[in-house]
Design an enzyme around this catalytic site. Structure first.
Site, short mmCIF file in Angstrom:
data_model
loop_
_atom_site.label_atom_id
_atom_site.label_comp_id
_atom_site.label_asym_id
_atom_site.label_seq_id
_atom_site.Cartn_x
_atom_site.Cartn_y
_atom_site.Cartn_z
N CYS A 77 36.45 -5.33 61.60
CA CYS A 77 35.30 -7.28 61.25
C CYS A 77 34.98 -7.25 63.32
O CYS A 77 35.26 -7.18 63.83
CB CYS A 77 36.66 -8.17 61.34
SG CYS A 77 36.39 -9.85 61.90
N CYS A 187 28.16 -6.98 61.00
CA CYS A 187 29.20 -8.09 60.23
C CYS A 187 29.18 -7.40 58.65
O CYS A 187 28.94 -6.68 58.60
CB CYS A 187 28.75 -9.63 59.32
SG CYS A 187 30.22 -10.06 58.72
#
Ligand code: DGL
Length: 257
Positions: A77, A187
């Protein structure tokens, strides 16, 4: 997770389904390793929380993965890497903790004098880590960073073929169509909607951090003498803070796409 349930496995986590894009790269790079994937879907999206909240959530997950015996951690992440990697590495100096960051370097090197669009969560774009990346690589090309509010949360819901998703992407980056030469998916949720983004922005090269993270994990495991000695196929287990059969089925679907 029980004590030592995943002894010798690699722990991988994200705010939800996004890190599964990284997990696929990890399995492809290290097919004999065993990976336990934890998606914090009950608390997604991370990118619209405070850095302190994301640090707290990340810390809890890492504590659980280490208590279960994981030999290394992949923060799959960008947002949690920006908010928590430094603190987690300081707390667990003996554990390899590998993060993921927007693939700005390869995008800029591959697009000299062109325009690179970086799509990431509002927190990733705002935090110091990305500012450093910009200082280091941002001058080789014209770089435009767009905080994509709402996109990770929409991807979390699945149903990626519905028209509202294209409308959302269009509202976030449609204004740049025809003017960008490369796109960084900053992302880990976004690779799952690469085709939808391509539909909006055109057929340009896309960059994400998955393969680089996988190579870094291999290097760190090798350096620590932690690569598995097993020559049989590895394994993947999925866990979620939103622990329902539907959620785990969604993870499997994302893993198999
Ligand atoms: N997938 C994550 C990232 O790479 C976080 C998305 C979110 O939860 O906002 O930034």
């Amino acid at each position: 997770m029980n004590a030592d349930e995943y002894k010798g496995w690699v722990g991988v986590f994200d705010s939800g389904v996004g890190g599964i894009s990284v997990l696929r790269a990890l399995v492809s790079e290290l097919p004999n390793e065993r990976f336990v994937y934890y998606g914090d879907s009950a608390h997604a999206p991370y990118g619209e929380k405070t850095p302190e909240e994301v640090l707290g959530l990340s810390r809890q997950i890492v504590e659980q993965l280490l208590a279960a015996g994981c030999k290394a951690i992949v923060i799959a992440c960008n947002t949690a890497t920006s908010a928590a990697a430094t603190q987690l590495r300081a707390a667990y100096p003996e554990v390899p903790i590998i993060g993921v960051e927007p693939a700005l370097k390869p995008a800029v090197l591959g697009t000299p004098d062109g325009t690179v669009l970086v799509m990431a969560t509002p927190m990733t774009v705002r935090l110091e880590k990305f500012q450093h990346l910009m200082e280091e690589w941002g001058s080789g090309a014209r770089v435009i960073a767009v905080p994509c509010e709402g996109l990770a949360a929409r991807i979390e819901r699945g149903k990626l073929c519905e028209p509202d998703l294209i409308d959302l992407i269009d509202s976030l980056v449609g204004g740049y169509a025809g003017t960008v030469d490369a796109v960084v998916l900053g992302c880990t949720h976004y690779p799952f909607v690469l085709e939808q983004i391509r539909h909006v922005l055109g057929d340009v090269p896309f960059y994400d951090g998955g393969a680089g993270t996988a190579r870094q994990l291999r290097r760190r495991l090798a350096a620590g003498g932690l690569l598995t000695g097993r020559d049989v196929e590895g394994a993947v287990a999925f866990l979620s803070s939103k622990d329902t059969p539907e959620e785990l089925a969604l993870y499997q679907r994302f893993f198999q796409t």
